[in-house]
Design a protein around this motif. Structure first.
Motif, short mmCIF file in Angstrom:
data_model
loop_
_atom_site.label_atom_id
_atom_site.label_comp_id
_atom_site.label_asym_id
_atom_site.label_seq_id
_atom_site.Cartn_x
_atom_site.Cartn_y
_atom_site.Cartn_z
N GLU A 124 53.02 41.86 37.67
CA GLU A 124 52.51 43.06 38.33
C GLU A 124 51.08 42.82 38.77
O GLU A 124 50.47 41.80 38.46
CB GLU A 124 52.58 44.26 37.39
N GLY A 125 50.54 43.80 39.50
CA GLY A 125 49.12 43.74 39.80
C GLY A 125 48.79 43.62 41.26
O GLY A 125 49.57 43.96 42.16
N LEU A 126 47.61 43.08 41.51
CA LEU A 126 46.95 43.14 42.81
C LEU A 126 47.58 42.21 43.83
O LEU A 126 47.73 41.01 43.58
CB LEU A 126 45.47 42.78 42.62
N ILE A 127 47.93 42.78 44.98
CA ILE A 127 48.40 41.99 46.11
C ILE A 127 47.80 42.61 47.37
O ILE A 127 47.66 43.83 47.47
CB ILE A 127 49.94 41.92 46.15
N VAL A 128 47.39 41.75 48.30
CA VAL A 128 46.75 42.20 49.54
C VAL A 128 47.77 42.18 50.67
O VAL A 128 48.55 41.23 50.79
CB VAL A 128 45.55 41.31 49.89
N LEU A 129 47.73 43.22 51.50
CA LEU A 129 48.60 43.28 52.68
C LEU A 129 47.74 43.58 53.91
O LEU A 129 46.77 44.34 53.83
CB LEU A 129 49.67 44.36 52.52
#
Length: 246
Positions: free
Chosen positions: A115-120
């Motif tokens: 889980e956690g931080l992802i940039v789009l």
């Protein structure tokens, strides 16, 4: 004597439009020598700049150009596939994004169980640079590992672990807490080999029970709820543009 550009936008107007300060307060920042354009301090009023191409800084912090693209952070839940669509019908990133006419794509990946931080974003050049190994953008993970990890094993992680596809050298390994049945650590590294964090911990005999990415470069997940998105802040975007040489 170098002539100042006669076209473009007045610097104080650019600063005001970026939300730095009012136009009058921006003039004071210029008077105080706190503003740079392309690496040079500007102290004269009325300087004209191109906000799209000139590198503008206030107190050393990069002011990004006006946004022509979207830059979002998602706190990806566990069980969500890091794709925009899935032929098997599993939950994807698209299920958690605000409705938009723009086609967004993700920068890098997270395992389905991570889980956690992802940039789009829809900025292709930014995405390519942010994910390219050349720029070595650091990423921080909170790792809940099975068992009480002793200090010797933590030092082994710090010194680097050799896997079947080469050595992994973390930038930093920090013990957060330790109990009889689990250990929580913060691990920062700048590479993105497949399942590299999980394989590191398997190699030292403490399999990962839960894994969350909490930082990418200057971007912090903070208290963003699981499954929610937010836009990158001005400071985050400016720092990332610096980091990837844009």
């Amino acid at each position: 004597m170098t002539e100042e550009p006669t076209e473009g936008v007045r610097l104080q107007k650019v600063l005001a439009a970026a939300g730095i300060a009012s136009r009058r307060a921006s003039e004071m920042l210029i008077d105080e020598g706190r503003v740079e354009v392309n690496g040079k301090v500007v102290t004269e009023q009325g300087r004209r700049v191109n906000p799209e191409t000139d590198h503008i800084r206030v107190d050393g912090a990069r002011i990004p150009p006006p946004r022509r693209h979207q830059y979002l952070v998602l706190n990806k839940p566990r069980g969500v596939v890091s794709t925009m669509d899935d032929p098997e019908g599993r939950p994807t990133l698209t299920d958690y994004l605000p409705r938009t006419k723009e086609r967004l794509f993700h920068v890098g990946r997270l395992d389905t169980d991570t889980e956690g931080l992802i940039v789009l974003t829809n900025d292709g050049e930014f995405a390519n640079r942010l994910s390219h190994p050349r720029y070595e953008v650091p990423k921080t993970y909170h790792v809940q590992a099975a068992g009480a990890m002793d200090n010797k094993t933590i030092r082994r992680l710090e010194k680097g672990v050799t896997l079947e596809d080469g050595k992994v050298q973390p930038d930093n390994v920090k013990l957060v807490s330790r109990a009889q049945d689990r250990t929580l650590l913060a691990v920062t590294l700048h590479e993105g080999r497949n399942r590299v964090v999980r394989r590191m911990f398997d190699a030292v005999g403490h399999p990962v029970d839960r894994l969350s990415r909490t930082m990418i470069g200057p971007i912090r997940l903070g208290n963003l709820p699981v499954g929610e998105t937010r836009e990158l802040t001005r400071d985050e975007l400016g720092a990332l543009l610096d980091l990837v040489g844009m």
